[in-house]
Design a protein around this motif. Sequence first.
Motif: not given
Length: 802
Positions: A234, A237-238, A241-242, A294, A743-744, A747-748, A753
């Motif tokens: 996670a 990936n995050d 993405l972030f 992260q 943006c958070f 998140s997965s 989130q």
Amino acid sequence: MQKIRQSIDDVFYRSSSLIYDHPWLALIATAMMTVILSMGFSRLYIDVTPEGMLGENNPERVTYNKFRKIFENDEVVTILVETDDVFDAVFLDKLRDFHQELEEKTPYLDKVDSLINARLTRTIENELSVDAIIDEWPENRQAFKSFERRIRNNPAYRNILYAENKRFTTVRINLIAPINEMDAKKDFSYNLLEADEVDLLVQYLLNVTAEFERRGVKTWLIGTPPTAWSLTKAIENDMGLFTGLALAVIAIVLGFLFRRISGVLIPIALVAMSLTATLGAMGLLGFPIASITQIMPSFLLAVGVGDAVHILTIFYRQYDKGEDKKEALTQAYRHSGSAILMTSLTTAGGLISFYFTDLVPVSDFGLVAPLGVIFALLYTLLMIPALVAILPLKAKIRKSLTRSSPIETVLLAAADICVRHPWKVVLSWALLIGLSSYSASHLEFTYQPSLMLAKDHKVRQGVETTNKEMHWGSYLDIVIDSKTPEGLHEPEILNLLEKMRAIAVDLQVGEIKVANAAVMTDLVKEINRALHEDQQSYYRIPESRSLVSQELLLFDLTGSEDLKRLVDERHQQARLTLLVPDKNVFHISQYKKALEKEFDAIMPEGVDYEITGLTAVVIEAFGKLLSTMVGSYAIAMMVIFPLMLLLIGRFSFALVSMIPNMAPIIVGLGFMTIMGIPLNIFTILIGSITIGIAVDDTIHFMQSYMRCRERGESVRHAIDHTVSITGKALMVTSITLIFGFLCFTLSSMESVQSFGMIVSLTIGIAFLADLTLMPSLLTLLDKNTTSSVALDKSVLDESALA
């Protein structure tokens, strides 16, 4: 104080002029620094293990390491399996195949435990025998029923190998990590799986369980390895993405604000390089990427761009008015240089408060994040003058110097309400703060690693299903030390173990109740019963030491290794493992305290015990979490208030300016209660992050206001000027930060989130507090007015850099 500020402003004026005259030298220096620091990227790694939350010298971690040394490595993966009936012959055939495949192919395997090799202790021709169902596979329905009776008659297997409804069973995979040359030098008899080894293991288990599910069952992986693996994936990936989303948001907002390519490229270039330097430094310092850190890349991108916005807003404004490019730039640094220095120091001060906690990921964040803020400041001071000097920038001719933009019109209208009705505004805020304080007092504290994952994540669903169906999800271990070799052969000690087990199983604190417990006395009673023709009346502890010693020797001669997992080599220390629900660690902590009180009351002289295990490590980390919140707020205030006093120069103003800085934190915490978001390892960061950002807004606001007042302008003029000029930049930086943290929410990880949602909310509240509460407080506090004439917009524009 005014002379000090003027001296600082002159330093920024001269330094920006010097860099403007030697742009390539500055760019080469920043590029070389970035390249050197980026070498640390290869040393970055992710660590989300529970024990990684505490320092190596932490007493709880030291105790846990001793425990693992005595009872071998504690790494376990549990596979929860659901079917119609776990004792059905067809299912047991499937489970046997699955069990055998795991034994043959699982990487880093020590042993597999399941219904298939459940221990059957009995005597055959007057000799003790320890067999498993797989050794004598039932040939008919009656034999399977007999197997079911034997399992269900053994209380040690309830809620461990089978659920009461017979729909769930577990397959326990005990792991042993390979020992490399470096590990062999350590004073430990165990080793932990490395990240690549965990990845290989979990990937295999995912594949083999997927194949098993095709045969009509459901499976879930639970335990530290799959949870850590899921969190690691996670984070991987995050973070990408972030970072990408944050850069996109910054580009869009900057494009809307400046409407020119240079206004987008310059800030993005400097924040990208400062982020590269920060992550590289993190690797060189040996800090791992944890679940908390992260968020740092997106945070630094959003925060770092604020410095550039304040400089470029003034620069473009003056350059478009026809001023020389170099003079427009140096005047911008003279005007805002001291403010961005102070905001960087206060933001770093708010973050560095985390460094002093014993919680390792939070402490690392408290050092690396402030370092990133300082890097952003350094790159702002070096790169903007150099890039402005090199790039062929064109000025935009303004149609009117007296015409206000729609944004300025709205901001001035808000300021007008605050100046004319200050008491109404202040009382409204007081009511909001009061209600939020009451709501925040009902905040729940929790730390539960599995809940960091999204609700639909299979690992989280596995933990929740195990909690519901088997009534446990984690372990709590107690080590009992008899102080003498073979002390565990004494019936008095064994009866003490039985009593401790009974206390632990019967005790209930809130929603925490032990589902079952594993201890050597279960095995001793099995042996004693088997040696007495399976008579249930002999399912008890022998009355003499010699009988216990003989029975344990007979058990060892069978070749079974089950006893080795429950006692040490000298039979001096025993392990009592409690299966506890994977619930709010606060409630487990309360259970642990109650258990210690009960144990202390029965513990005889000469016998010691320690409660340990991963769950105990998490409990210790949880305690650090609470102290971190209180301590970080106190340290942040101790760092920030003197800096505010230095900037403003008046104690009463500095004190009052802290109100708009604290209000967003209180309101944000109040909304957390309303939204059902608990305080955890992520949301505990909100306060210090928010106060650092909120103080930035206040500093820019107060710097502009104090400059106007020092020129002899009235309170009304100073507020209008500040809101019109500085308020626009504050609005842009706030919007950038809000969307950056939003943006958070993609998140997965559910905790991330919630963090992004609440931080975005508090940043918006911080901007509103500076736009409304601060002017109202200044109107009431600052009575030394010199003029009551409304400030003309042309004067407002011309005095922007006065």
